[in-house]
Write a protein that holds these residues in place. Sequence first.
Motif, PDB file in Angstrom:
ATOM      1  N   LEU A  53       0.831  -1.208   0.000  1.00 40.47           N
ATOM      2  CA  LEU A  53       0.000   0.000   0.000  1.00 40.47           C
ATOM      3  C   LEU A  53       0.861   1.252   0.000  1.00 40.47           C
ATOM      4  O   LEU A  53       0.517   2.257  -0.612  1.00 40.47           O
ATOM      5  CB  LEU A  53      -0.937   0.006   1.212  1.00 40.47           C
ATOM      6  N   PHE A  54       1.978   1.189   0.684  1.00 36.97           N
ATOM      7  CA  PHE A  54       2.872   2.338   0.806  1.00 36.97           C
ATOM      8  C   PHE A  54       3.783   2.505  -0.406  1.00 36.97           C
ATOM      9  O   PHE A  54       3.976   3.617  -0.903  1.00 36.97           O
ATOM     10  CB  PHE A  54       3.717   2.195   2.076  1.00 36.97           C
ATOM     11  N   GLN A  55       4.331   1.426  -0.914  1.00 38.95           N
ATOM     12  CA  GLN A  55       5.379   1.498  -1.926  1.00 38.95           C
ATOM     13  C   GLN A  55       4.903   1.344  -3.369  1.00 38.95           C
ATOM     14  O   GLN A  55       5.699   1.505  -4.284  1.00 38.95           O
ATOM     15  CB  GLN A  55       6.444   0.430  -1.655  1.00 38.95           C
ATOM     16  N   SER A  86      -9.521   0.421   7.164  1.00 43.36           N
ATOM     17  CA  SER A  86      -9.532  -0.260   5.857  1.00 43.36           C
ATOM     18  C   SER A  86      -8.224   0.007   5.111  1.00 43.36           C
ATOM     19  O   SER A  86      -7.529   0.992   5.401  1.00 43.36           O
ATOM     20  CB  SER A  86     -10.708   0.251   5.021  1.00 43.36           C
ATOM     21  N   PRO A  87      -7.903  -0.831   4.136  1.00 41.75           N
ATOM     22  CA  PRO A  87      -6.689  -0.592   3.350  1.00 41.75           C
ATOM     23  C   PRO A  87      -6.738   0.739   2.600  1.00 41.75           C
ATOM     24  O   PRO A  87      -5.714   1.415   2.470  1.00 41.75           O
ATOM     25  CB  PRO A  87      -6.619  -1.763   2.373  1.00 41.75           C
ATOM     26  N   ILE A  88      -7.912   1.110   2.130  1.00 33.61           N
ATOM     27  CA  ILE A  88      -8.042   2.392   1.417  1.00 33.61           C
ATOM     28  C   ILE A  88      -7.764   3.546   2.372  1.00 33.61           C
ATOM     29  O   ILE A  88      -7.032   4.483   2.037  1.00 33.61           O
ATOM     30  CB  ILE A  88      -9.435   2.509   0.771  1.00 33.61           C
ATOM     31  N   ARG A  89      -8.319   3.478   3.564  1.00 32.59           N
ATOM     32  CA  ARG A  89      -8.094   4.525   4.568  1.00 32.59           C
ATOM     33  C   ARG A  89      -6.613   4.569   4.966  1.00 32.59           C
ATOM     34  O   ARG A  89      -6.032   5.637   5.135  1.00 32.59           O
ATOM     35  CB  ARG A  89      -8.976   4.271   5.794  1.00 32.59           C
ATOM     36  N   TYR A  90      -6.006   3.409   5.107  1.00 28.28           N
ATOM     37  CA  TYR A  90      -4.582   3.333   5.442  1.00 28.28           C
ATOM     38  C   TYR A  90      -3.749   4.057   4.386  1.00 28.28           C
ATOM     39  O   TYR A  90      -2.885   4.865   4.708  1.00 28.28           O
ATOM     40  CB  TYR A  90      -4.148   1.872   5.570  1.00 28.28           C
ATOM     41  N   ARG A  91      -4.040   3.791   3.117  1.00 26.15           N
ATOM     42  CA  ARG A  91      -3.304   4.428   2.032  1.00 26.15           C
ATOM     43  C   ARG A  91      -3.520   5.942   2.050  1.00 26.15           C
ATOM     44  O   ARG A  91      -2.589   6.718   1.832  1.00 26.15           O
ATOM     45  CB  ARG A  91      -3.710   3.845   0.687  1.00 26.15           C
ATOM     46  N   LEU A  93      -4.152   7.800   4.647  1.00 25.13           N
ATOM     47  CA  LEU A  93      -3.369   8.344   5.764  1.00 25.13           C
ATOM     48  C   LEU A  93      -1.899   8.455   5.401  1.00 25.13           C
ATOM     49  O   LEU A  93      -1.232   9.428   5.760  1.00 25.13           O
ATOM     50  CB  LEU A  93      -3.544   7.485   7.018  1.00 25.13           C
ATOM     51  N   ILE A  94      -1.386   7.466   4.685  1.00 27.33           N
ATOM     52  CA  ILE A  94       0.009   7.509   4.234  1.00 27.33           C
ATOM     53  C   ILE A  94       0.204   8.680   3.286  1.00 27.33           C
ATOM     54  O   ILE A  94       1.150   9.456   3.429  1.00 27.33           O
ATOM     55  CB  ILE A  94       0.414   6.192   3.526  1.00 27.33           C
ATOM     56  N   ASP A  95      -0.694   8.812   2.316  1.00 25.39           N
ATOM     57  CA  ASP A  95      -0.588   9.905   1.348  1.00 25.39           C
ATOM     58  C   ASP A  95      -0.658  11.263   2.048  1.00 25.39           C
ATOM     59  O   ASP A  95       0.097  12.173   1.719  1.00 25.39           O
ATOM     60  CB  ASP A  95      -1.701   9.808   0.295  1.00 25.39           C
ATOM     61  N   LYS A  96      -1.538  11.381   3.012  1.00 26.20           N
ATOM     62  CA  LYS A  96      -1.692  12.629   3.746  1.00 26.20           C
ATOM     63  C   LYS A  96      -0.426  12.948   4.547  1.00 26.20           C
ATOM     64  O   LYS A  96       0.049  14.073   4.547  1.00 26.20           O
ATOM     65  CB  LYS A  96      -2.891  12.544   4.680  1.00 26.20           C
ATOM     66  N   SER A  97       0.155  11.944   5.198  1.00 29.81           N
ATOM     67  CA  SER A  97       1.371  12.186   5.980  1.00 29.81           C
ATOM     68  C   SER A  97       2.544  12.531   5.071  1.00 29.81           C
ATOM     69  O   SER A  97       3.380  13.361   5.428  1.00 29.81           O
ATOM     70  CB  SER A  97       1.711  10.978   6.860  1.00 29.81           C
TER      71      SER A  97
END
Length: 104
Positions: A53-55, A86-91, A93-97
């Motif tokens: 999700l991150f990379q 959820s995985p979508i929410r996780y992604r 949050l990563i994008d926002k950070s």
Amino acid sequence: IHDHIKTQHQVNYYSSLLNVTPNHLNKCVKTITGKSAVKWIDENILLEAKYLLFQTTLSVGEIATQVGFEDQSYFSRFFKKTEGISPIRYRKLIDKSQLLIRES
């Protein structure tokens, strides 16, 4: 686990690779890590999914397939149950950070 995590999620599989019973593998893993073998496997699946999700820009469905889930909705439920979001929410949050880091 790392060599097979994308396709094998069962304690029985790993115990047979090691020529031990599932019960023995569970006891050994629990003694060393404080976690059951199932929990250890689930955490490794989650870690791989979070990495993807991150990379990558793979869709959640593609990531589900990459970590051995044929059903995207089952993967999403698994992810939310173990991670709390959820995985979508996780992604997101990563994008926002990442955006906040670049703006700093």
